[in-house]
Write an enzyme that holds these catalytic residues in place. Structure first.
Site, PDB file in Angstrom:
ATOM      1  N   GLY A  73      62.247  90.773 -46.184  1.00  0.00           N
ATOM      2  CA  GLY A  73      61.552  91.891 -45.530  1.00  0.00           C
ATOM      3  C   GLY A  73      60.087  91.940 -45.930  1.00  0.00           C
ATOM      4  N   THR A  87      57.402  91.424 -44.372  1.00  0.00           N
ATOM      5  CA  THR A  87      56.400  91.976 -43.457  1.00  0.00           C
ATOM      6  C   THR A  87      56.655  93.449 -43.159  1.00  0.00           C
ATOM      7  OG1 THR A  87      57.823  91.114 -41.710  1.00  0.00           O
ATOM      8  CG2 THR A  87      55.824  89.849 -42.226  1.00  0.00           C
ATOM      9  N   GLY A  88      57.683  94.015 -43.749  1.00  0.00           N
ATOM     10  CA  GLY A  88      58.095  95.376 -43.392  1.00  0.00           C
ATOM     11  C   GLY A  88      57.223  96.463 -44.021  1.00  0.00           C
ATOM     12  N   LEU A 131      58.114  98.955 -45.976  1.00  0.00           N
ATOM     13  CA  LEU A 131      58.354  99.222 -47.399  1.00  0.00           C
ATOM     14  C   LEU A 131      57.575  98.240 -48.274  1.00  0.00           C
ATOM     15  CD1 LEU A 131      60.069 100.884 -49.449  1.00  0.00           C
ATOM     16  CD2 LEU A 131      61.710  99.015 -49.388  1.00  0.00           C
ATOM     17  N   HIS A 135      68.457 111.856 -52.391  1.00  0.00           N
ATOM     18  CA  HIS A 135      67.508 112.416 -53.365  1.00  0.00           C
ATOM     19  C   HIS A 135      67.986 113.760 -53.928  1.00  0.00           C
ATOM     20  CE1 HIS A 135      65.186 109.273 -51.697  1.00  0.00           C
ATOM     21  NE2 HIS A 135      64.571 109.940 -50.741  1.00  0.00           N
ATOM     22  N   LYS A 156      61.341 119.250 -43.544  1.00  0.00           N
ATOM     23  CA  LYS A 156      60.013 118.773 -43.141  1.00  0.00           C
ATOM     24  C   LYS A 156      59.264 119.933 -42.498  1.00  0.00           C
ATOM     25  CE  LYS A 156      61.290 113.954 -42.507  1.00  0.00           C
ATOM     26  NZ  LYS A 156      60.547 113.287 -43.570  1.00  0.00           N
TER      27      LYS A 156
HETATM   28  N1  LIG Z   1      59.559 102.194 -45.296  1.00  0.00           N
HETATM   29  C1  LIG Z   1      59.869 103.050 -46.267  1.00  0.00           C
HETATM   30  O1  LIG Z   1      59.036 103.831 -46.780  1.00  0.00           O
HETATM   31  C2  LIG Z   1      61.267 103.107 -46.804  1.00  0.00           C
HETATM   32  C3  LIG Z   1      62.215 102.179 -46.408  1.00  0.00           C
HETATM   33  N2  LIG Z   1      63.469 102.216 -46.950  1.00  0.00           N
HETATM   34  C4  LIG Z   1      64.463 101.211 -46.575  1.00  0.00           C
HETATM   35  O2  LIG Z   1      63.927  99.912 -46.807  1.00  0.00           O
HETATM   36  C5  LIG Z   1      64.425  98.998 -45.848  1.00  0.00           C
HETATM   37  C6  LIG Z   1      63.262  98.352 -45.103  1.00  0.00           C
HETATM   38  O3  LIG Z   1      62.564  99.367 -44.416  1.00  0.00           O
HETATM   39  P1  LIG Z   1      61.184  99.109 -43.689  1.00  0.00           P
HETATM   40  O4  LIG Z   1      60.326  98.217 -44.482  1.00  0.00           O
HETATM   41  O5  LIG Z   1      60.666 100.449 -43.339  1.00  0.00           O
HETATM   42  O6  LIG Z   1      61.667  98.347 -42.362  1.00  0.00           O
HETATM   43  P2  LIG Z   1      60.769  97.516 -41.339  1.00  0.00           P
HETATM   44  O7  LIG Z   1      61.485  97.578 -40.037  1.00  0.00           O
HETATM   45  O8  LIG Z   1      59.357  97.961 -41.391  1.00  0.00           O
HETATM   46  O9  LIG Z   1      60.816  96.026 -41.912  1.00  0.00           O
HETATM   47  C7  LIG Z   1      61.963  95.234 -41.805  1.00  0.00           C
HETATM   48  C8  LIG Z   1      61.719  93.859 -42.380  1.00  0.00           C
HETATM   49  O10 LIG Z   1      62.906  93.089 -42.210  1.00  0.00           O
HETATM   50  C9  LIG Z   1      62.608  91.911 -41.476  1.00  0.00           C
HETATM   51  N3  LIG Z   1      63.696  91.609 -40.563  1.00  0.00           N
HETATM   52  C10 LIG Z   1      64.395  92.460 -39.783  1.00  0.00           C
HETATM   53  N4  LIG Z   1      65.336  91.809 -39.091  1.00  0.00           N
HETATM   54  C11 LIG Z   1      65.226  90.500 -39.431  1.00  0.00           C
HETATM   55  C12 LIG Z   1      65.913  89.322 -39.056  1.00  0.00           C
HETATM   56  N5  LIG Z   1      66.901  89.345 -38.190  1.00  0.00           N
HETATM   57  N6  LIG Z   1      65.531  88.144 -39.608  1.00  0.00           N
HETATM   58  C13 LIG Z   1      64.516  88.109 -40.496  1.00  0.00           C
HETATM   59  N7  LIG Z   1      63.829  89.190 -40.886  1.00  0.00           N
HETATM   60  C14 LIG Z   1      64.174  90.374 -40.364  1.00  0.00           C
HETATM   61  C15 LIG Z   1      61.350  92.223 -40.718  1.00  0.00           C
HETATM   62  O11 LIG Z   1      60.696  91.019 -40.428  1.00  0.00           O
HETATM   63  P3  LIG Z   1      59.827  90.797 -39.096  1.00  0.00           P
HETATM   64  O12 LIG Z   1      58.487  91.354 -39.413  1.00  0.00           O
HETATM   65  O13 LIG Z   1      59.836  89.341 -38.926  1.00  0.00           O
HETATM   66  O14 LIG Z   1      60.521  91.552 -37.987  1.00  0.00           O
HETATM   67  C16 LIG Z   1      60.599  93.088 -41.710  1.00  0.00           C
HETATM   68  O15 LIG Z   1      59.952  92.294 -42.678  1.00  0.00           O
HETATM   69  C17 LIG Z   1      65.343  99.794 -44.939  1.00  0.00           C
HETATM   70  O16 LIG Z   1      66.642  99.695 -45.429  1.00  0.00           O
HETATM   71  C18 LIG Z   1      64.856 101.224 -45.114  1.00  0.00           C
HETATM   72  O17 LIG Z   1      65.865 102.164 -44.862  1.00  0.00           O
HETATM   73  C19 LIG Z   1      63.817 103.150 -47.890  1.00  0.00           C
HETATM   74  C20 LIG Z   1      62.928 104.097 -48.315  1.00  0.00           C
HETATM   75  C21 LIG Z   1      61.590 104.176 -47.789  1.00  0.00           C
HETATM   76  O1  LIG Z   2      63.379 108.534 -48.650  1.00  0.00           O
HETATM   77  C1  LIG Z   2      62.612 109.290 -48.088  1.00  0.00           C
HETATM   78  O2  LIG Z   2      61.773 110.036 -48.833  1.00  0.00           O
HETATM   79  C2  LIG Z   2      60.566 110.511 -48.268  1.00  0.00           C
HETATM   80  C3  LIG Z   2      60.040 111.546 -49.242  1.00  0.00           C
HETATM   81  O3  LIG Z   2      59.701 110.897 -50.448  1.00  0.00           O
HETATM   82  P1  LIG Z   2      58.564 111.493 -51.395  1.00  0.00           P
HETATM   83  O4  LIG Z   2      58.553 110.574 -52.564  1.00  0.00           O
HETATM   84  O5  LIG Z   2      57.286 111.470 -50.604  1.00  0.00           O
HETATM   85  O6  LIG Z   2      58.957 112.885 -51.737  1.00  0.00           O
HETATM   86  C4  LIG Z   2      60.790 111.096 -46.889  1.00  0.00           C
HETATM   87  O7  LIG Z   2      59.548 111.428 -46.291  1.00  0.00           O
HETATM   88  C5  LIG Z   2      61.485 110.078 -46.026  1.00  0.00           C
HETATM   89  O8  LIG Z   2      61.776 110.667 -44.756  1.00  0.00           O
HETATM   90  C6  LIG Z   2      62.752 109.605 -46.669  1.00  0.00           C
HETATM   91  O9  LIG Z   2      63.266 108.488 -45.931  1.00  0.00           O
END
Ligand SMILES: NC(=O)C1=CN([C@@H]2O[C@H](COP(=O)(O)OP(=O)(O)OC[C@H]3O[C@@H](n4cnc5c(N)ncnc54)[C@H](OP(=O)(O)O)[C@@H]3O)[C@@H](O)[C@H]2O)C=CC1
Ligand SMILES: O=C1O[C@H](COP(=O)(O)O)[C@@H](O)[C@H](O)[C@H]1O
Length: 486
Positions: free
Chosen positions: A13, A15-16, A18, A247, A337
């Protein structure tokens, strides 16, 4: 440098959101502070066509966007630790190539076959990736002599009891529970950890920490922001699944638990899971009396939210505890929220005085003591007491005893939760991670509530953005109790 085990941090992940927002700054900050093991590398496994150099440039761009205040003075040495291998999540060949890369890194960088797999990917991908890790011999279930393998999983840990059990079973098919680190970033917050210290390092409070002295406990997790462009995700999730199940219930368990026999991961988590199991199940017929849902006024206009959505952006619940310590002391939990401010706090409201000396005062003039553990922002602890106001009259005035982290620990800024939690996974300390049975206990409590809500979708109460939620939330409280305005 320190004596932490060398290891490879395998990032799924890369590029995601998180990774961009949280993991890149946390890893770099740990490197910058000299907290990572001497031999430590980051290896991204992702489907996009990139090489090490492009990956490093992307990481640097993440810093500029999401952590511009962290100086990049040690960036060059950090990026030398970062590598990229291209592969699909459903490709056995890709995972075989990952294994080859890991083994060559182990030789070149002395990482001793210690592998940390971070699932920063959509939850529906966990099972497949974990299965491929197992099939490629990367999970090394039960094998310790060749170094260790650990897997870090992000929330949500399932969508209800059944899916959480399914996820746990899928993880345990390839890893043992000791190898699994389920991240709840609230447990990495300094002040959440301080609940344990405050309770068990201060003799004066523990004798009072029970139904005899505590009238009720209020736990508030309030966000000022709305869904901020995450309408699609949030509408399928709701506040209960997104925040209360994880949480908020983690905080409840730390406040309610019995002292653990020692400060290790399983002893702490044994007590936490007991505390969650001690919450009385909410019978279907009482769900509408013990829970309140709300939705902020502009929610249905947010991008990605369907016009007729009944998803809750506010949830409040009253929990009765069926255990010796808390019998008769309700725990009120609200998560929301679009509140007036961002604040997370635990308020322990003590019982009122017998009123003998102050009989002439009205009851609400003699306010009971309240202990507030403020988790964020302006982290600190306050005890509200009654004091005599100076002057000729016998007037009582509420005053605060307390401390703020920022005053007390001036030169020790509070690190981001992810820094602490990543470090703990390298140390092999799972104390601040949710165990499978804890997660299932939380879903066991909440799944019947979520089911019952489906029958009454229109019970979701509208509230104005910037208020403390629907009026109906006060119907959860007992006579004489009020919701605090943190
Ligand atoms: N974002 C946040 O603040 C938070 C996220 N989380 C959890 O963290 C996890 C990731 O979230 P988040 O980063 O937001 O998600 P995103 O959708 O932003 O990123 C997902 C990542 O997974 C990769 N991916 C998805 N499907 C595939 C596949 N089939 N093959 C290869 N790579 C794949 C994507 O790559 P590509 O770019 O190639 O699509 C990308 O790097 C989730 O479980 C989410 O619930 C938890 C707390 C907070
Ligand atoms: O996991 C999550 O938490 C945030 C709140 O986190 P905080 O550290 O800023 O208090 C929340 O906004 C988000 O919806 C939830 O997925």
């Amino acid at each position: 440098m320190n004596d932490l085990d060398p290891c490879v941090f395998v990032l799924f992940g890369a590029t995601g959101d998180l990774t961009r927002r949280k993991l890149t700054p946390a890893l770099y900050a740990l490197h910058r502070e000299g907290l990572l093991p001497k031999d430590f590398v980051v290896l991204a496994y992702a489907r996009r066509d990139k090489d090490d150099l492009v990956f490093r440039a992307d990481l640097k761009a993440n810093m500029a966007e999401f952590a511009p205040s962290i100086p990049l003075d040690k960036w060059d040495s950090f990026e030398q630790r970062c590598f990229y291998v291209r592969g699909e999540f459903d490709s056995p060949e890709g995972f075989a190539a990952l294994r080859t890369k890991l083994e060559s890194l182990d030789t070149e960088t002395n990482t001793h076959h210690n592998w940390l797999f971070y699932m920063a990917i959509p939850p529906e991908q966990y099972e497949g990736v974990v299965g491929h890790l197992g099939a490629a011999g990367l999970s090394r279930r039960g094998m310790t002599e060749q170094g260790w393998a650990r897997v870090i999983v992000e929330k949500p840990f399932g969508y209800d009891l059944e899916t959480s059990r399914h996820l746990n079973a899928a993880l345990l098919e390839h890893f043992t529970e000791d190898q699994v680190y389920r991240i709840d970033h609230y447990l990495g917050k300094e002040t959440v950890q301080n609940i344990l210290f405050f309770r068990f390092a201060n003799e004066i409070f523990e004798p009072l920490w029970n139904h005899k002295y505590v009238d009720h406990v209020q736990i508030t997790v309030a966000e000022k922001i709305g869904v901020e462009g995450r309408g699609n995700f949030f509408d399928a999730t709701g506040m209960t699944r997104d925040v209360l199940q994880n949480h908020a219930l983690q905080i409840v368990s730390l406040v309610a638990m019995e002292p653990p026999v020692r400060l290790d991961a399983n002893a702490i988590r044994d007590e936490k899971v007991k505390a969650i199991r001690g919450i009385r199940p909410i019978p279907r017929e009482d769900v509408h009396k013990l829970t309140v849902r709300g939705q902020y006024d502009s929610y249905r206009h947010e991008e990605g939210v369907p016009p007729g959505s009944d998803t809750e952006t506010f949830v409040a619940m009253k929990f009765h505890m069926d255990n010796w310590r808390w019998a008769g002391t309700p725990f009120y939990v609200r998560c929301a929220k679009a509140m007036p401010k961002r604040t997370t706090e635990v308020a322990v409201q003590f019982r009122a005085i017998p009123q003998v000396l102050f009989a002439k005062m009205k009851r609400d003039e003699v306010q009971p003591n309240v202990l507030v553990l403020r988790i964020q922002p302006d982290e600190g602890i306050f005890l509200q007491m009654g004091a005599k106001q100076p002057g000729p009259d016998m007037t009582l005035h509420p005053v605060n005893l307390g401390f703020l982290y920022r005053d007390e620990f001036k030169d020790m800024p509070i690190a981001d939760a992810y820094e602490r939690l990543i470090l703990d996974t390298i140390r092999g300390d799972a104390s601040l991670f949710a165990r499978g049975d804890e997660v299932e206990a939380a879903w066991k409590l909440l799944t019947p509530v979520l089911e019952a809500w489906k029958e009454r979708p229109h019970d979701v109460q509208p509230y104005f953005t910037g208020t403390w939620g629907p009026e109906k939330a006060s119907t959860l409280l007992e006579p004489g109790q009020t919701w605090r305005e943190p």
